[in-house]
Write an enzyme that holds these catalytic residues in place. Structure first.
Site, PDB file in Angstrom:
ATOM      1  N   HIS A 301      72.679  18.690  38.128  1.00 32.64           N
ATOM      2  CA  HIS A 301      73.736  18.769  37.123  1.00 32.64           C
ATOM      3  C   HIS A 301      73.110  19.327  35.853  1.00 32.64           C
ATOM      4  CE1 HIS A 301      77.562  17.699  35.193  1.00 32.64           C
ATOM      5  NE2 HIS A 301      76.815  17.465  34.124  1.00 32.64           N
ATOM      6  N   CYS A 302      73.598  20.479  35.435  1.00 31.06           N
ATOM      7  CA  CYS A 302      72.972  21.183  34.319  1.00 31.06           C
ATOM      8  C   CYS A 302      73.704  20.896  33.006  1.00 31.06           C
ATOM      9  CB  CYS A 302      72.970  22.687  34.585  1.00 31.06           C
ATOM     10  SG  CYS A 302      72.239  23.647  33.229  1.00 31.06           S
ATOM     11  N   PRO A 303      73.031  20.319  32.017  1.00 28.07           N
ATOM     12  CA  PRO A 303      73.676  20.063  30.728  1.00 28.07           C
ATOM     13  C   PRO A 303      73.948  21.351  29.944  1.00 28.07           C
ATOM     14  CG  PRO A 303      71.343  19.494  30.624  1.00 28.07           C
ATOM     15  CD  PRO A 303      71.634  19.812  32.051  1.00 28.07           C
ATOM     16  N   ASN A 307      77.958  21.398  33.997  1.00 28.56           N
ATOM     17  CA  ASN A 307      78.525  21.491  35.341  1.00 28.56           C
ATOM     18  C   ASN A 307      77.404  21.344  36.361  1.00 28.56           C
ATOM     19  OD1 ASN A 307      80.453  21.793  37.283  1.00 28.56           O
ATOM     20  ND2 ASN A 307      80.597  24.021  37.126  1.00 28.56           N
TER      21      ASN A 307
END
Length: 448
Positions: A301-303, A307
């Site tokens: 999960h990429c900040p 998303n």
């Protein structure tokens, strides 16, 4: 505080059948003295002799109230079960605890035996003196396949309370059988039910100190269930702390401030059931608590993009990090060129002192840009390396948890690695690789 009640009273492997026990793996002729020991040890020839030559009755119990059909069902002797049924054995006969052969079959999860019993009139909802049905026994012993079989094929109630108000989910949570918990939640078992002591399944998982059971229940439940108190006023976290399970108490406490809102006969790995999304997850997928859905070929999960990165957007994410790294590199080059060509007119100090004094903004920009450049370059390199090996960030971080990343000897092995050229070609052309293309046949399903 709630105290643990005794679980189902059945036989143990350490005793002898004549004394209300189970089986010895290598009995001698002196051990098998009647129809009960013959049924327990699976000696069909001796059973025939006792019944057909000696006239022994298959419908009567032994001195402790146990029936030959129960012994054969417990130890999964299908031929003996069939013979007993065909020769007068009462399929719903109950012992002194009111347990039937179906209860005993549930202990070791014999699907073949349960089919024989239920197809010949056994009551799937028969309860013993404690209110335990076959589904309770299966949950107590972690027989997930057996449990799913009688629910799916025979319509067994998967969420009944026993006489203490405990459902199969309570028992599975207390015993720490993660796959059984997932199956029951997948079937919509009510995890907010409180037993006679006011305990929910999460209370019992906390009492036993099982982190995995607590994790599954927390992610499939709501914030309110973390704060439910039992009859003595204890929350699950407090019970865990009281029992000395500090790691579980620590895990449950911080979550109080987080918003949580996390077929046919299924014969795959039960860890692939997602109780939140109500789907059977593909291998390599993972449920993201932030996005609140399962992501195929989950990477992380990429900040930066707020998303998840997975099968359908990893190509776009890789282009994004490449462009970001290239942009910061160009910005750094432009900043350095601008600073390097800055003319020094009349200044008493050094060139460096001149730049810091006259151009603090440019220096600050360059420092920040270099930090971003290093971070972007590290991320781009890591992603490129993983693409070349066809493995995800999540798999690398949790390799020890996923059985499909280990060969039969237990060593790390990626079954999806087809070599540098094919991995990169598939990614550049399609943006992902197909999971059904594996490089070695003994692939096991993923464990979440």
């Amino acid at each position: 505080m709630a105290s643990h009640e005794s679980e189902i009273q059945l036989v143990s492997d350490s005793k002898n059948p004549q004394n209300s026990t189970s089986t010895n793996k290598n009995p001698n002729d002196n051990t098998i003295i009647d129809i009960f020991s013959a049924s327990a040890y699976g000696n069909f020839e001796k059973l025939l002799k006792f019944v057909e030559e000696d006239g022994a009755s298959l419908s009567k119990p032994d001195g402790n109230g146990y029936y030959a059909l129960q012994w054969a069902s417990l130890n999964n002797y299908t031929n003996i079960v069939q013979y007993i049924i065909e020769h007068g054995g009462d399929i719903n006969a109950a012992d002194n605890m009111e347990q039937t052969a179906l209860h005993w079959a549930a202990v070791r999860g014999s699907v073949a035996v349960v089919d024989m019993l239920l197809q010949n009139g056994a009551r799937v909802e028969a309860a013993d003196v404690n209110g335990y049905r076959a589904v309770h026994v299966a949950a107590q012993y972690g027989q997930t396949g057996f449990l799913n079989h009688i629910i799916t094929r025979y319509g067994a109630d998967f969420d009944p309370p026993d006489k203490d108000g405990r459902s199969p989910l309570h028992w599975a949570a207390y015993k720490g059988f993660a796959d059984t918990i997932r199956l029951l939640l997948f079937r919509d078992a009510y995890q907010g039910r409180q037993d006679k002591d006011g305990c929910t399944p999460l209370h019992w998982a906390a009492i036993s100190g099982n982190v995995e059971a607590c994790t599954i229940l927390v992610h499939a439940g709501t914030k309110q269930e973390l704060m439910v108190k039992d009859n003595a006023g204890f929350t699950p976290s407090q019970l865990a702390s009281d029992k000395g399970h500090r790691h579980v108490a620590f895990f449950l406490d911080p979550l109080l401030n987080i918003d949580l809102n996390y077929s046919s006969v299924w014969t795959g790995n039960w860890s692939q059931l997602c109780p939140t999304c109500k789907i059977i997850r593909p291998v390599r997928s993972k449920h993201c608590p932030s996005c609140k859905h399962c992501v195929e070929q989950f990477d992380h999960h990429c900040p930066w993009i707020s998303n998840c990165v997975g099968k359908r957007n990893k190509w776009d994410f890789f282009v994004f990090v490449c462009m970001a790294t290239l942009s910061t590199f160009i910005a750094a080059v432009v900043a350095v060129q601008r600073i390097w060509t800055e003319p020094v007119l009349s200044f008493a100090g050094t060139w460096t002192q001149h730049l810091v004094t006259q151009h603090p903004g440019a220096i600050t920009f360059l420092v920040l840009d270099v930090v971003l450049l290093l971070a972007g370059a590290a991320l781009t390199t890591a992603q490129a390396s993983q693409i070349a090996r066809n493995i995800t960030t999540n798999e690398l971080a949790n390799a020890a948890r996923y059985t499909y990343l280990r060969d039969p000897e237990g060593r790390f092995r990626n079954p999806y690695n087809h070599g540098f050229r094919k991995n990169c070609t598939d990614f550049l052309i399609r943006g992902y690789s197909e999971d059904d293309e594996i490089t070695w046949p003994s692939l096991q399903q993923a464990t979440h």
